[in-house]
Design a protein around this motif. Structure first.
Motif, short mmCIF file in Angstrom:
data_model
loop_
_atom_site.label_atom_id
_atom_site.label_comp_id
_atom_site.label_asym_id
_atom_site.label_seq_id
_atom_site.Cartn_x
_atom_site.Cartn_y
_atom_site.Cartn_z
N ARG A 125 0.88 -1.17 0.00
CA ARG A 125 0.00 0.00 0.00
C ARG A 125 0.91 1.22 0.00
O ARG A 125 1.83 1.32 0.82
N VAL A 178 -3.92 8.10 -12.96
CA VAL A 178 -3.39 6.82 -12.50
C VAL A 178 -3.68 5.78 -13.57
O VAL A 178 -4.83 5.62 -13.99
N ALA A 212 -2.99 1.69 -14.54
CA ALA A 212 -2.51 0.36 -14.17
C ALA A 212 -2.11 -0.37 -15.45
O ALA A 212 -2.92 -0.52 -16.36
N LEU A 233 -6.86 -2.65 -9.03
CA LEU A 233 -6.09 -1.76 -8.18
C LEU A 233 -7.07 -0.87 -7.43
O LEU A 233 -7.93 -0.24 -8.06
N VAL A 263 -7.92 2.45 -5.68
CA VAL A 263 -7.46 3.84 -5.68
C VAL A 263 -8.28 4.58 -4.64
O VAL A 263 -9.49 4.72 -4.78
N LEU A 275 -2.67 3.91 -3.19
CA LEU A 275 -2.89 2.80 -4.11
C LEU A 275 -2.54 1.49 -3.44
O LEU A 275 -1.59 1.42 -2.66
N GLU A 276 -3.29 0.43 -3.78
CA GLU A 276 -2.96 -0.92 -3.32
C GLU A 276 -3.74 -1.93 -4.15
O GLU A 276 -4.83 -1.63 -4.65
N VAL A 336 2.23 0.49 -11.95
CA VAL A 336 1.28 1.59 -12.02
C VAL A 336 2.04 2.87 -12.33
O VAL A 336 3.11 3.11 -11.78
N VAL A 376 1.75 7.09 -12.30
CA VAL A 376 1.00 8.20 -11.70
C VAL A 376 1.58 9.51 -12.21
O VAL A 376 2.77 9.74 -12.10
#
Length: 127
Positions: free
Chosen positions: A56, A70, A72, A81, A83, A107-108, A121, A123
């Motif tokens: 995370r 963002v 992925a 993912l 958000v 994010l995780e 990912v 960003v």
């Protein structure tokens, strides 16, 4: 005047110095879960994040709202993912992008990833 150093002390000192010299680079490396994770951290761009197992990460933290994109990347893992931005949550499937306006973005992966797999990912802060 010549000072003689006993042979045992010379051997012990040489062994200690050798151990220190070879152990120093190992101690300087960041402790990560795997070699794959270490390589990903060392070779990733500033706007690129890799997620392993139960990662995370807070990827954005500003004092005022910003537009954040963002994305992925496509992955062998078909795990969405998560958000989280400000007080909202959304899911992003691999291969998709989302634009949000927020001050804080976390994010995780929505589920725990298998060992030795990862999600990539990207960003971008747009303003």
């Amino acid at each position: 005047m010549c000072i003689s150093i006993p042979k045992k002390i010379m051997i012990a000192a040489t062994a200690a110095i050798t151990t220190f010299v070879f152990a120093l680079p190992l101690a300087a490396q960041p402790q990560t879960g795997s070699y794959l994770e270490y390589r990903a951290r060392m070779q990733s761009d500033a706007d690129e994040y890799f997620f392993f197992e139960d990662d995370r990460k807070q990827v954005v933290s500003y004092s005022r709202d910003r537009i954040v994109r963002v994305c992925a990347a496509d992955s062998a893992e078909v795990i969405p993912l998560r958000v989280e931005y400000d007080d909202r949550t959304t899911m992003l499937t691999p291969g998709d992008c989302i634009r949000v306006e927020a001050m804080d973005v976390f994010l995780e992966p929505a589920e725990s990833l298998e060992p030795n797999t990862f999600m990539r990912v990207e960003v971008d802060t747009l303003n």
